[in-house]
Design a protein around this motif. Structure first.
Motif, PDB file in Angstrom:
ATOM      1  N   HIS A 172      42.439  33.004  19.035  1.00 54.58           N
ATOM      2  CA  HIS A 172      43.477  32.804  18.024  1.00 54.58           C
ATOM      3  C   HIS A 172      43.339  31.440  17.351  1.00 54.58           C
ATOM      4  N   ALA A 173      43.015  30.408  18.125  1.00 58.65           N
ATOM      5  CA  ALA A 173      42.883  29.067  17.538  1.00 58.65           C
ATOM      6  C   ALA A 173      41.814  29.060  16.456  1.00 58.65           C
ATOM      7  N   PHE A 174      40.690  29.724  16.698  1.00 58.85           N
ATOM      8  CA  PHE A 174      39.628  29.756  15.688  1.00 58.85           C
ATOM      9  C   PHE A 174      39.973  30.695  14.537  1.00 58.85           C
ATOM     10  N   ASN A 175      40.706  31.772  14.804  1.00 55.87           N
ATOM     11  CA  ASN A 175      41.189  32.610  13.705  1.00 55.87           C
ATOM     12  C   ASN A 175      42.119  31.822  12.786  1.00 55.87           C
ATOM     13  N   ALA A 176      42.939  30.964  13.380  1.00 54.92           N
ATOM     14  CA  ALA A 176      43.944  30.230  12.610  1.00 54.92           C
ATOM     15  C   ALA A 176      43.332  29.214  11.657  1.00 54.92           C
ATOM     16  N   PHE A 177      42.042  28.900  11.809  1.00 56.77           N
ATOM     17  CA  PHE A 177      41.383  28.013  10.849  1.00 56.77           C
ATOM     18  C   PHE A 177      41.172  28.698   9.502  1.00 56.77           C
ATOM     19  N   GLY A 178      41.242  30.018   9.484  1.00 55.67           N
ATOM     20  CA  GLY A 178      41.060  30.758   8.242  1.00 55.67           C
ATOM     21  C   GLY A 178      42.387  31.087   7.590  1.00 55.67           C
ATOM     22  N   PRO A 179      42.381  31.992   6.619  1.00 57.63           N
ATOM     23  CA  PRO A 179      43.626  32.398   5.962  1.00 57.63           C
ATOM     24  C   PRO A 179      44.444  33.310   6.868  1.00 57.63           C
ATOM     25  N   ALA A 180      45.667  33.566   6.480  1.00 54.21           N
ATOM     26  CA  ALA A 180      46.560  34.435   7.267  1.00 54.21           C
ATOM     27  C   ALA A 180      46.220  35.895   6.986  1.00 54.21           C
ATOM     28  N   ASN A 181      45.003  36.298   7.374  1.00 56.48           N
ATOM     29  CA  ASN A 181      44.541  37.657   7.107  1.00 56.48           C
ATOM     30  C   ASN A 181      44.894  38.582   8.266  1.00 56.48           C
ATOM     31  N   PHE A 182      44.252  39.745   8.301  1.00 53.84           N
ATOM     32  CA  PHE A 182      44.569  40.759   9.307  1.00 53.84           C
ATOM     33  C   PHE A 182      44.340  40.251  10.725  1.00 53.84           C
ATOM     34  N   LEU A 183      43.375  39.380  10.935  1.00 53.82           N
ATOM     35  CA  LEU A 183      43.106  38.870  12.272  1.00 53.82           C
ATOM     36  C   LEU A 183      44.219  37.948  12.758  1.00 53.82           C
ATOM     37  N   VAL A 184      44.710  37.109  11.892  1.00 57.83           N
ATOM     38  CA  VAL A 184      45.809  36.210  12.252  1.00 57.83           C
ATOM     39  C   VAL A 184      47.085  37.001  12.496  1.00 57.83           C
ATOM     40  N   VAL A 185      47.323  38.005  11.680  1.00 58.18           N
ATOM     41  CA  VAL A 185      48.519  38.844  11.846  1.00 58.18           C
ATOM     42  C   VAL A 185      48.476  39.561  13.194  1.00 58.18           C
ATOM     43  N   GLU A 186      47.298  40.050  13.577  1.00 58.76           N
ATOM     44  CA  GLU A 186      47.165  40.741  14.865  1.00 58.76           C
ATOM     45  C   GLU A 186      47.466  39.806  16.029  1.00 58.76           C
ATOM     46  N   GLY A 187      47.066  38.546  15.920  1.00 57.62           N
ATOM     47  CA  GLY A 187      47.246  37.613  17.020  1.00 57.62           C
ATOM     48  C   GLY A 187      48.582  36.910  17.049  1.00 57.62           C
ATOM     49  N   HIS A 383      32.414  41.231  17.340  1.00 58.98           N
ATOM     50  CA  HIS A 383      33.788  40.774  17.507  1.00 58.98           C
ATOM     51  C   HIS A 383      34.106  39.921  16.293  1.00 58.98           C
ATOM     52  N   LEU A 384      35.152  40.263  15.557  1.00 55.93           N
ATOM     53  CA  LEU A 384      35.458  39.576  14.307  1.00 55.93           C
ATOM     54  C   LEU A 384      36.396  38.401  14.549  1.00 55.93           C
ATOM     55  N   ASN A 385      36.088  37.297  13.891  1.00 52.45           N
ATOM     56  CA  ASN A 385      36.910  36.092  13.967  1.00 52.45           C
ATOM     57  C   ASN A 385      36.695  35.306  12.680  1.00 52.45           C
ATOM     58  N   ASN A 386      37.738  34.643  12.212  1.00 53.61           N
ATOM     59  CA  ASN A 386      37.648  33.924  10.940  1.00 53.61           C
ATOM     60  C   ASN A 386      36.673  32.742  10.967  1.00 53.61           C
ATOM     61  N   THR A 387      36.375  32.223  12.142  1.00 53.55           N
ATOM     62  CA  THR A 387      35.505  31.055  12.254  1.00 53.55           C
ATOM     63  C   THR A 387      34.259  31.332  13.083  1.00 53.55           C
ATOM     64  N   LEU A 388      34.355  32.223  14.057  1.00 53.28           N
ATOM     65  CA  LEU A 388      33.279  32.443  15.013  1.00 53.28           C
ATOM     66  C   LEU A 388      32.480  33.698  14.675  1.00 53.28           C
ATOM     67  N   ARG A 389      31.202  33.686  15.019  1.00 54.24           N
ATOM     68  CA  ARG A 389      30.369  34.888  14.930  1.00 54.24           C
ATOM     69  C   ARG A 389      30.049  35.295  16.357  1.00 54.24           C
ATOM     70  N   ALA A 390      30.390  36.526  16.682  1.00 53.75           N
ATOM     71  CA  ALA A 390      30.380  36.904  18.090  1.00 53.75           C
ATOM     72  C   ALA A 390      30.069  38.385  18.239  1.00 53.75           C
ATOM     73  N   TRP A 391      29.794  38.740  19.487  1.00 47.90           N
ATOM     74  CA  TRP A 391      29.585  40.141  19.849  1.00 47.90           C
ATOM     75  C   TRP A 391      30.755  40.632  20.691  1.00 47.90           C
ATOM     76  N   HIS A 392      31.213  41.841  20.384  1.00 47.38           N
ATOM     77  CA  HIS A 392      32.195  42.516  21.236  1.00 47.38           C
ATOM     78  C   HIS A 392      31.476  43.379  22.261  1.00 47.38           C
ATOM     79  N   SER A 393      30.365  43.992  21.843  1.00 45.18           N
ATOM     80  CA  SER A 393      29.612  44.861  22.740  1.00 45.18           C
ATOM     81  C   SER A 393      28.123  44.692  22.470  1.00 45.18           C
ATOM     82  N   LEU A 394      27.350  44.544  23.530  1.00 42.36           N
ATOM     83  CA  LEU A 394      25.911  44.310  23.417  1.00 42.36           C
ATOM     84  C   LEU A 394      25.194  45.059  24.550  1.00 42.36           C
ATOM     85  N   PRO A 395      25.023  46.373  24.390  1.00 42.53           N
ATOM     86  CA  PRO A 395      24.366  47.141  25.454  1.00 42.53           C
ATOM     87  C   PRO A 395      22.897  46.749  25.577  1.00 42.53           C
TER      88      PRO A 395
END
Length: 401
Positions: A172-187, A383-395
């Motif tokens: 959430h802290a890294f999402n909050a660096f971006g705009p108040a988009n769908f990710l911030v609303v979810e958190g 895994h989507l985040n406003n600041t981070l680039r990440a994986w949610h699943s990596l088989p």
């Protein structure tokens, strides 16, 4: 960063914070780099830069581009932050100096090296568990998330209770660096409870008598920092020291599993593990962006940025700029990636990078000893985040040596 002439600034109507762009930011970053050294993002009225030279120079210029107005889209000059600002990321000299000096000493390479035997053993213990099961598994929950949460909270001196708040709080802290988009609303519904849980962990009485946390509080006893600063510095460790390392390890595993020739090169020369870490950081840039604010009117590469305007630096774009890197989209262990800006640059460069390096080297080093082949075994998911680039699943699929 000043020049003698002022040039018109190109304008883009792209939104880099949409779901589509966050899932695949590379097309936008290419447009950004080719549009110019400084570009106005019309939707947010912020000035963006994606070329290596400009980003690198801007990161070093804390005098003109301040962090104390927030390293996100929110401008602390006019808006109240959702939590007390970070004394590391969101402060400039002289307020930045004492907290930074304190952590640099606590997290010095020499101090971190003492943890090497224990962390390497922890990595082998984890692999004992994972490799005793099926040879196909999801490397995110099995390795990338588990290992940092095994070793880092212990190093800080956290109690077991409440550790499950660390990943969602950092997210959430890294999402909050971006705009108040769908990710911030979810958190948003969880913000207060997560903040309270992490704040409680930072209190002196909640920490073990030895560890990074205790060392920070001891610095307040010596007068190096104030009593009020101590819990905020512990919080900075917990905010920036978990999610980012999880995603860095995920980036390494993905890069190695996707490039079998590079995995073979690493097996042949395990000393390349630190090069592999930096090359993965360059290529994937787990931390994609940071904002700064123009302290006064400032010229950057001949472009005038007015006082008080936000400047968005795309670290990830700079790390793939063909003006700086040959074959920038390739993962290449023969490359010297040491100039990347994935950890920032200058006085705000990531102070905990030595911790992340040791965590990654310990885990991947243990894998090199025990795994013969590794490959992607199925569809991957970001895994989507406003600041981070990440994986949610990596088989992945592995065979053992």
């Amino acid at each position: 960063m000043t020049t003698t002439t002022t040039r018109a600034i190109p304008v883009l109507d792209d939104d880099p914070f949409t779901e589509e762009s966050l899932r695949d930011p590379l097309p936008f970053q290419e447009r950004l780099r080719e549009a110019g050294s400084v570009v106005l993002l019309e939707k947010y009225d912020v000035y963006a830069m994606g070329r290596y030279d400009t980003v690198h120079t801007a990161l070093l210029d804390w005098q003109s581009l301040q962090s104390s107005a927030g390293v996100g889209l929110s401008n602390f000059r006019y808006e109240k932050p959702w939590r007390p600002p970070s004394l590391l990321l969101e402060a400039d000299p002289p307020h930045h100096n004492a907290p930074r000096a304190t952590l640099e000493k606590i997290l010095s390479p020499r101090a971190i090296r003492r943890m090497t035997p224990a962390w390497e053993q922890d990595a082998h213990d984890l692999l004992d568990e994972v490799l005793s099961g099926p040879r196909e598994f999801d490397a995110v929950p099995a390795l990338a998330e588990v290992y940092p949460l095994r070793v880092f909270p212990d190093a800080v001196g956290l109690r077991e209770e409440g550790r499950d708040a660390l990943l969602p709080y950092g997210n959430h802290a890294f999402n909050a660096f971006g705009p108040a988009n769908f990710l911030v609303v979810e958190g948003a519904p969880h913000t207060q409870s997560l903040s309270a849980a992490v704040a409680q962990m930072c209190a002196r009485g909640q920490l073990e008598e030895s560890g990074f946390g205790a060392d920070i509080w001891a610095a307040s006893d010596r007068g190096d920092i104030s009593v009020d600063q101590a819990p905020l510095i512990v919080r900075s460790l917990l905010t920036a020291g978990v999610d980012t390392t999880v995603h860095a390890i995920g980036a390494m595993i993905y890069a190695l599993a996707s490039n079998p020739a590079q995995w073979e090169a690493l097996k042949a020369d395990p000393s390349l593990v630190r090069t592999a870490f930096d090359e993965a950081i360059r290529l994937e840039s787990p931390v994609q962006t940071f904002f700064r604010t123009a302290k006064s009117d400032v010229e950057i590469d001949g472009h005038l940025i007015p006082e008080g305007k936000k400047v968005l630096m795309f670290l990830s774009s700079a790390n793939r700029d063909h003006r700086r890197w040959d074959a920038p989209d390739a993962f290449d262990l023969t490359r010297d990636p040491s100039g990347h800006v994935g950890f920032g640059m200058g006085i705000h460069q990531c102070v905990g990078q030595h911790v992340a390096r040791l965590e990654a080297a310990s885990l991947i080093g243990a894998m090199v000893e025990r795994v013969d082949t590794i490959e992607i075994a199925g569809p991957t998911e970001r895994h989507l985040n406003n600041t981070l680039r990440a994986w949610h699943s990596l088989p992945v699929r592995v065979t053992l040596r």
